[in-house]
Design a protein around this motif. Structure first.
Motif, PDB file in Angstrom:
ATOM      1  N   TYR A 131      54.645  18.362 102.368  1.00 25.61           N
ATOM      2  CA  TYR A 131      53.261  18.981 101.716  1.00 25.61           C
ATOM      3  C   TYR A 131      52.045  18.232 102.040  1.00 25.61           C
ATOM      4  O   TYR A 131      51.774  17.153 101.750  1.00 25.61           O
ATOM      5  CB  TYR A 131      53.383  19.158 100.124  1.00 25.61           C
ATOM      6  CG  TYR A 131      52.364  20.272  99.638  1.00 25.61           C
ATOM      7  CD1 TYR A 131      52.427  21.689  99.756  1.00 25.61           C
ATOM      8  CD2 TYR A 131      51.403  19.769  99.151  1.00 25.61           C
ATOM      9  CE1 TYR A 131      51.484  22.374  99.483  1.00 25.61           C
ATOM     10  CE2 TYR A 131      50.226  20.538  98.661  1.00 25.61           C
ATOM     11  CZ  TYR A 131      50.430  21.929  98.594  1.00 25.61           C
ATOM     12  OH  TYR A 131      49.314  22.811  98.367  1.00 25.61           O
ATOM     13  N   GLN A 146      49.942  24.794 104.760  1.00 27.06           N
ATOM     14  CA  GLN A 146      49.781  23.464 104.004  1.00 27.06           C
ATOM     15  C   GLN A 146      50.896  22.431 104.074  1.00 27.06           C
ATOM     16  O   GLN A 146      50.971  21.450 103.144  1.00 27.06           O
ATOM     17  CB  GLN A 146      49.392  23.933 102.566  1.00 27.06           C
ATOM     18  CG  GLN A 146      48.487  22.831 101.923  1.00 27.06           C
ATOM     19  CD  GLN A 146      47.234  22.476 102.748  1.00 27.06           C
ATOM     20  OE1 GLN A 146      46.521  23.465 103.286  1.00 27.06           O
ATOM     21  NE2 GLN A 146      46.712  21.457 102.398  1.00 27.06           N
ATOM     22  N   GLN A 155      41.952  23.403  99.927  1.00 28.02           N
ATOM     23  CA  GLN A 155      42.299  22.045 100.556  1.00 28.02           C
ATOM     24  C   GLN A 155      41.969  21.528 101.787  1.00 28.02           C
ATOM     25  O   GLN A 155      42.238  20.524 102.290  1.00 28.02           O
ATOM     26  CB  GLN A 155      43.872  21.985 100.037  1.00 28.02           C
ATOM     27  CG  GLN A 155      44.092  22.150  98.689  1.00 28.02           C
ATOM     28  CD  GLN A 155      45.760  22.377  98.587  1.00 28.02           C
ATOM     29  OE1 GLN A 155      46.099  23.517  97.974  1.00 28.02           O
ATOM     30  NE2 GLN A 155      46.489  21.379  99.058  1.00 28.02           N
ATOM     31  N   ASP A 191      48.208  17.411 101.021  1.00 27.84           N
ATOM     32  CA  ASP A 191      47.234  17.588  99.804  1.00 27.84           C
ATOM     33  C   ASP A 191      45.911  18.104 100.334  1.00 27.84           C
ATOM     34  O   ASP A 191      44.969  18.900 100.082  1.00 27.84           O
ATOM     35  CB  ASP A 191      47.021  16.419  98.916  1.00 27.84           C
ATOM     36  CG  ASP A 191      48.197  16.051  98.181  1.00 27.84           C
ATOM     37  OD1 ASP A 191      48.839  17.236  97.465  1.00 27.84           O
ATOM     38  OD2 ASP A 191      48.520  14.800  98.117  1.00 27.84           O
TER      39      ASP A 191
END
Lengths: 196, 460
Positions: free
Chosen positions: B26, B156, B56, B28
């Motif tokens: 993932y 993401q 993001q 950030d």
């Protein structure tokens, strides 16, 4: 992405170490907003002098060499993360790059564009470089399924490593986006559990 | 089980692991710029995939921007179109964009830390290999290709094999005139340009503990020059103080909670690395490169080494240097202080401290390119602008500039440039240009003298 199958081709030798992505495609050619046309400027400053004249001594300008396999020195693709380097090589017509070592980002970029980076032992690279240099018409066989690269006429061959997932992607023409999109639920669950 | 700083951050971001395959990591924060994002936006558009987490993502214009007259339309048509396309893509996808002239505009790896976008414990990616810079905060930060930019847009996440772990320790004290840039050039000269390939590197020891955040960023920035995808330094009070009260930093109790977590991110005492190296700070001199990769560096008063191989000879031939010679007294006509490696306020302070009251040599063109609008303003506010302009240096507007010479800021064919940037590849600063990498102090001294001097003999 195009499927990668068995390739039989001549090769072009580029016996230089640490070929960085600025040589593969100089920064001044990165202004395009699509992936096409970078092949024309692959290795631009090694192919042409400051007066835009072809440099005959450079292997890519030497008419005796041709093919879709590039055989290059150690640590190929170091430097910038520009995927334009992979687009320049595929745009020029390469399908395989052979070296004894690849930089991480380049290797990933190549695999994401159906360009197979084959890492061989330094001993095999030397043999292959010598063979290709002195036998420009000699053909090389790359078998992805078997993970082998060989010169049938010279009985030299080597097995190479490739990540099993990436091999499946290349052989079937899949890319990572397809896979990641199938995991959206897992990603959302992760997001809700995440504190920092 | 004992873990390294890298393990702790990585493991906290694994969504899933494919059997016998990569992990889903993932991300950030995704930083983007004009050069490596357009094809990724196109890809999503063609496949009708929306941007998954636009809040993001942060965008800046930096690689392909002019460093003069930024208030005017960009002259070069292709560059202008590329910049316009970034603005349009950000608008269409609700992505925060700091374009030319915006108060937050700057080189992606300068602007994100100074705005507090970069925080310890994060995973950060950008289509730029010097994303490793953000590892200075104890973040996992690395450069990605455009296909991966598209993957992060779409999900993401990235599919990655967990890299191996490397630790480089430097203990002791640094000698006078030795800056963070010298430390990393020294490490790369000892380990080589591919020693870090396949690894994430943690820098540890007194030298890094005593370094400012700006210095730590300079070190982590060049991790990729030894092949490492990223470099990291454990977050400590220096980090927390730097991050505190910045525009995008959490405030109040939320910040305190973050700090409590960030303090847990140190490598455990008995954690194991796949490879470790150790150096003494006292052994490091001001450095200079003589060849065409960043590993070809020497102490400024050492001699160009002898090595018998074709690639080494090709590099010396390109640079027109000879094995065994000293670089001291080599005339230099161009000096560049800038790039994501050395364009922060500390870099300009150290250069100004040497330049103050002196004039640059008449043969030298000296370009100072701040890393961001904020650094540009600081240079003025701290009175450094006057020091530089009185000395004959040219202060330009923020951007990547002559580090990669995508814009007009090019070093002419055959000329040497002492540069604070990160790459001395053939033609990197313009076709036929010859780059010598150095610290801002060595660069400033070169501009004053018009030739390379042994800086160690010129320090009070």
């Amino acid at each position: 992405m195009e499927k990668f199958e068995t390739l039989v081709s001549r090769a072009i030798p580029l016996d230089i170490e640490n070929i960085d992505t600025d040589q593969i495609i100089p920064a001044r050619f990165l202004k395009a907003t699509d992936k096409k046309g970078f092949g024309d400027n692959a290795f631009r400053d090694w192919r042409y002098d400051e007066n835009n004249q072809k440099i005959d001594s450079f292997a890519l300008n030497n008419s005796k060499y041709s093919g879709s396999i590039l055989v290059a020195g150690n640590n190929f693709g170091c430097g910038s993360s520009r995927e334009h380097a992979a687009w320049a090589l595929t745009g020029y017509g390469f399908k395989v790059v052979v070296s004894s070592f690849f930089a991480d980002i380049f290797k990933g970029n190549a695999l994401n564009n159906g360009l197979l980076p084959i890492q061989v032992t330094p001993v095999f690279l030397e043999k292959l470089m010598n063979y290709v240099t002195s036998n420009p018409n000699g053909e090389i066989t790359v078998n992805l399924e078997e993970q082998t690269i060989c010169v049938p006429s010279n009985a030299i061959s080597e097995q190479f490593e490739i990540n099993a997932y990436k091999k499946t992607c290349l052989m079937n023409g899949y890319d990572d986006i397809d896979y990641l999109l199938s995991k959206t639920n897992d990603i959302e669950v992760y997001e809700t559990s995440k504190k920092y | 089980m004992s873990k390294t700083l890298f393990d702790k951050v990585w493991d906290a971001h694994v969504v899933n692991t494919i059997d016998n395959g990569p992990q889903i990591l993932y991300i950030d924060k995704h930083l983007i710029h004009e050069v490596t994002s357009p094809q990724a936006f196109n890809e999503l558009r063609e496949r009708n995939i929306p941007v998954f987490r636009p809040n993001q993502i942060v965008a800046t214009a930096d690689h392909n921007t002019p460093t003069l007259n930024q208030h005017l339309p960009v002259k070069d048509e292709l560059s202008r179109k590329q910049l316009e396309q970034l603005a349009e893509n950000c608008k269409a996808n609700n992505i925060e964009f700091f374009g030319l002239g915006h108060k937050n505009n700057g080189i992606v790896h300068v602007m994100a830390p100074e705005l507090g976008i970069t925080k310890p414990g994060m995973t950060i990616v950008c289509g730029d290999s010097h994303t490793s810079t953000h590892g200075a905060f104890g973040a996992i930060a690395f450069g990605i290709g455009t296909s991966q930019v598209a993957q992060v847009f779409a999900s993401q996440c990235l599919l990655l094999e967990k890299p191996k772990k490397l630790r480089v320790k430097v203990n002791g004290k640094l000698n006078k005139g030795v800056l963070p840039k010298d430390v990393i050039l020294y490490i790369i000269s000892k380990l080589g340009t591919n020693s870090g390939t396949g690894y994430f590197c943690e820098y540890a020891g007194e030298v890094f503990e005593n370094m400012s955040m700006e210095g730590r960023m300079t070190v982590c920035n060049m991790s990729i020059e030894m092949g490492a995808r990223g470099g990291m330094i454990a977050p400590d009070n220096t980090t927390f103080e730097y991050v505190k009260d910045r525009e995008f930093t959490p405030k109040g109790q939320e910040f305190e909670d973050c700090v409590a977590y960030w303090k847990t991110l140190k490598t455990d005492n008995d954690a194991v690395f796949d490879q470790e190296f150790e150096f003494n700070g006292e052994d490091i001199s001001p450095m200079l490169t003589y060849g065409t990769n960043p590993g070809m560096g020497i102490g400024i008063n050492e001699f160009v080494p002898f090595e018998s191989n074709a690639s080494f000879e090709k590099a010396l031939d390109y640079m027109d240097f000879k094995a065994g010679e000293s670089l001291i007294n080599k005339p230099i006509n161009f000096v560049f202080i800038g790039s994501c490696t050395n364009s922060r306020i500390e870099d300009f302070r150290v250069a100004a401290s040497y330049v103050k009251g002196k004039k640059k040599a008449s043969n030298v063109t000296a370009w100072l390119v701040p890393g961001s609008k904020k650094v540009e303003a600081q240079i003025v506010n701290e009175g450094l602008k006057d020091v530089f302009t009185e000395a004959g240096f040219e202060i330009r507007q923020p951007g990547c500039s002559a580090c990669l010479a995508m814009n007009e800021d090019k070093i002419p064919q055959g000329e040497y440039c002492v540069s604070t940037s990160n790459r001395n590849f053939e033609g990197r600063q313009g076709p036929g240009s010859r780059t010598l990498l150095a610290s801002p102090l060595v660069a400033a001294a070169t501009a004053i003298e018009g030739k390379i001097i042994d800086i160690t003999k010129h320090l009070n």
